[in-house]
Every structure is written in C-alpha cells, then in structure tokens.
Design a protein around this motif. Structure first.
Motif, PDB file in Angstrom:
ATOM      1  N   CYS A  18     -10.513   0.012   3.989  1.00 38.96           N
ATOM      2  CA  CYS A  18      -9.105  -0.104   3.616  1.00 38.96           C
ATOM      3  C   CYS A  18      -8.580   1.280   3.259  1.00 38.96           C
ATOM      4  O   CYS A  18      -9.275   2.044   2.591  1.00 38.96           O
ATOM      5  CB  CYS A  18      -8.978  -1.037   2.408  1.00 38.96           C
ATOM      6  SG  CYS A  18      -7.288  -1.290   1.863  1.00 38.96           S
ATOM      7  N   LEU A  19      -7.359   1.575   3.705  1.00 43.19           N
ATOM      8  CA  LEU A  19      -6.785   2.891   3.414  1.00 43.19           C
ATOM      9  C   LEU A  19      -6.570   3.086   1.917  1.00 43.19           C
ATOM     10  O   LEU A  19      -6.442   4.217   1.459  1.00 43.19           O
ATOM     11  CB  LEU A  19      -5.464   3.083   4.173  1.00 43.19           C
ATOM     12  CG  LEU A  19      -5.602   3.140   5.699  1.00 43.19           C
ATOM     13  CD1 LEU A  19      -4.233   3.274   6.357  1.00 43.19           C
ATOM     14  CD2 LEU A  19      -6.519   4.280   6.119  1.00 43.19           C
ATOM     15  N   HIS A  78      -3.268  -8.433   1.531  1.00 40.87           N
ATOM     16  CA  HIS A  78      -2.583  -7.383   0.767  1.00 40.87           C
ATOM     17  C   HIS A  78      -1.250  -7.887   0.214  1.00 40.87           C
ATOM     18  O   HIS A  78      -0.839  -7.514  -0.877  1.00 40.87           O
ATOM     19  CB  HIS A  78      -2.291  -6.173   1.657  1.00 40.87           C
ATOM     20  CG  HIS A  78      -3.393  -5.150   1.701  1.00 40.87           C
ATOM     21  ND1 HIS A  78      -3.856  -4.495   0.587  1.00 40.87           N
ATOM     22  CD2 HIS A  78      -4.116  -4.662   2.742  1.00 40.87           C
ATOM     23  CE1 HIS A  78      -4.812  -3.640   0.948  1.00 40.87           C
ATOM     24  NE2 HIS A  78      -4.996  -3.731   2.246  1.00 40.87           N
ATOM     25  N   HIS A 113      -6.846  -9.495   6.561  1.00 38.41           N
ATOM     26  CA  HIS A 113      -6.925  -8.404   5.584  1.00 38.41           C
ATOM     27  C   HIS A 113      -5.508  -7.955   5.168  1.00 38.41           C
ATOM     28  O   HIS A 113      -5.228  -7.795   3.980  1.00 38.41           O
ATOM     29  CB  HIS A 113      -7.711  -7.252   6.218  1.00 38.41           C
ATOM     30  CG  HIS A 113      -7.837  -6.019   5.384  1.00 38.41           C
ATOM     31  ND1 HIS A 113      -9.051  -5.504   4.991  1.00 38.41           N
ATOM     32  CD2 HIS A 113      -6.896  -5.174   4.875  1.00 38.41           C
ATOM     33  CE1 HIS A 113      -8.849  -4.407   4.271  1.00 38.41           C
ATOM     34  NE2 HIS A 113      -7.555  -4.176   4.190  1.00 38.41           N
ATOM     35  N   GLU A 114      -4.624  -7.806   6.160  1.00 39.48           N
ATOM     36  CA  GLU A 114      -3.260  -7.334   5.849  1.00 39.48           C
ATOM     37  C   GLU A 114      -2.458  -8.405   5.108  1.00 39.48           C
ATOM     38  O   GLU A 114      -1.709  -8.093   4.182  1.00 39.48           O
ATOM     39  CB  GLU A 114      -2.534  -6.903   7.128  1.00 39.48           C
ATOM     40  CG  GLU A 114      -3.183  -5.749   7.881  1.00 39.48           C
ATOM     41  CD  GLU A 114      -3.593  -4.583   6.990  1.00 39.48           C
ATOM     42  OE1 GLU A 114      -2.879  -4.284   6.016  1.00 39.48           O
ATOM     43  OE2 GLU A 114      -4.643  -3.983   7.253  1.00 39.48           O
ATOM     44  N   GLN A 126       0.822  -1.221   0.000  1.00 41.54           N
ATOM     45  CA  GLN A 126       0.000   0.000   0.000  1.00 41.54           C
ATOM     46  C   GLN A 126       0.854   1.268   0.000  1.00 41.54           C
ATOM     47  O   GLN A 126       0.335   2.357  -0.236  1.00 41.54           O
ATOM     48  CB  GLN A 126      -0.928   0.027   1.225  1.00 41.54           C
ATOM     49  CG  GLN A 126      -2.005  -1.033   1.195  1.00 41.54           C
ATOM     50  CD  GLN A 126      -2.880  -0.939   2.422  1.00 41.54           C
ATOM     51  OE1 GLN A 126      -2.555  -1.486   3.464  1.00 41.54           O
ATOM     52  NE2 GLN A 126      -3.985  -0.223   2.314  1.00 41.54           N
TER      53      GLN A 126
HETATM   54 NI    NI Z   1      -6.359  -2.652   3.428  1.00 41.43          NI
END
Ligand code: NI
Length: 180
Positions: free
Chosen positions: A102-103, A148, A144-145, A60
């Motif tokens: 999510c960012l 990614h 979730h992480e 990210q």
């Molecule tokens: Ni996220």
C-alpha cells in the motif's frame, strides 16, 4: 492526446499510516462534488503513476470522498479505471491469498486473504453506472481500494500481532526520518 500520467499535473502528498485520516469512512460523492472530483482524478492518477502504485484511494490524499483510481500497469498502455462510489455487489465464496502492499505503508508487504472474485459497481467519470467482474490481481486491488473508503487498511486483515509489527516499524521509520 493528453496523457493520464500527467507530468503537467501537480502531485498530491500521500498520507502514511498510522494516521486518523486513513481510519475514517469516506462519504459518497454527490452531484455537488462533480467539479471537485473532476479536478481530483487527474491528480490522483498522476500521484499513483509517479509513486508508482496500482491503486490509490482519495483518503490516502486526505480527501474524504468515495473515489479511487486503479491501473494494474500490466500491458504497455495505461489502463486507468476511475471509480466513484464503488461497492462490492457480489463476492465469491472461494478465497484467494496474495501479497499486498500500500502506498500508505511503503515498503511493507503481507499476504492477505479475500474473496477470489468480485462484482464491483461504480460510477465512471461521466456519472454512468458501470460494473466490473474481476478476479486475480484486479479483484484484490478493487477490494483493497474500496476498503480504504471504509477506513480499512490491508494490515487490518492480518492478525493483531502482524499488524502491530508493521505499524510499529512504520512509526520507527517515521521517527528516524524526522530526527535525520
Ligand atoms: Ni492501499
């Protein structure tokens, strides 16, 4: 004591979906990456706290390494977890559904169903093997992480219809920002 929310640490730009960087599989951290990771972690924590968010994965911030940071921000004190080469070692058959954001998809939220409990193994900042048994929000956040790091976003767990709706809105918002 130096705080982890580091007003003195430069922030990293967060990549927004859709972007090929977010779809790529990150590679495992090796010994030779130690310096890179040591420099990266405080900046990832600072960026996550500033956003604010409860998790941030290296892809990210355009770094293709298997690194993620998490802090559920539930108490008064920071509870930072730095995860290097994390993996889900075991997952419950029981599932749980909770709303995720999510960012990289700011302002978008959807219900995601995942294993309710997971055992996650990872290396800490000292290169020591660690294990977390998580449930509830932490279980969802860790999954979730780790997703990614495999190029998977929470919207990839939704129906194509819902996913495309969110991604179309993201593109529209980006075009509006660019022409504003
Ligand atoms: Ni996220």
């Amino acid at each position: 004591m130096r705080r982890m929310d580091g007003a003195d640490v430069p922030l990293l730009p967060i990549v927004l979906a859709p972007d090929p960087v977010l779809k790529a599989r990150a590679r495992p951290v090796r010994d030779a990456d130690a310096e890179t990771v040591r420099a990266l972690l405080p900046r990832m924590f600072a960026t996550m706290y500033r956003a604010p968010g409860i998790g941030l994965a290296a892809p990210q911030v355009s770094v293709g390494l298997r690194v993620a940071v998490v802090d559920l921000m539930e108490g008064d004190k920071p509870a930072p977890i730095a995860l290097i080469n994390p993996q889900v070692a075991a997952a419950s058959a029981e599932l749980a559904t909770r709303e995720e954001g999510c960012l990289s998809l700011p302002g978008h939220y959807a219900d995601v169903t995942r294993p309710a409990r997971v055992k996650v193994r990872y290396l800490d900042v000292y290169g020591m093997g660690q294990e977390i048994e998580a449930e509830g929000l932490l279980a969802a956040c860790l999954q979730h992480e780790i997703d990614h790091l495999d190029g998977v976003l929470f919207v990839d767990h939704l129906s194509a219809l819902k996913r495309n709706m969110i991604l179309r809105r993201m593109l529209k918002e980006r075009r509006q920002k660019e022409t504003a």
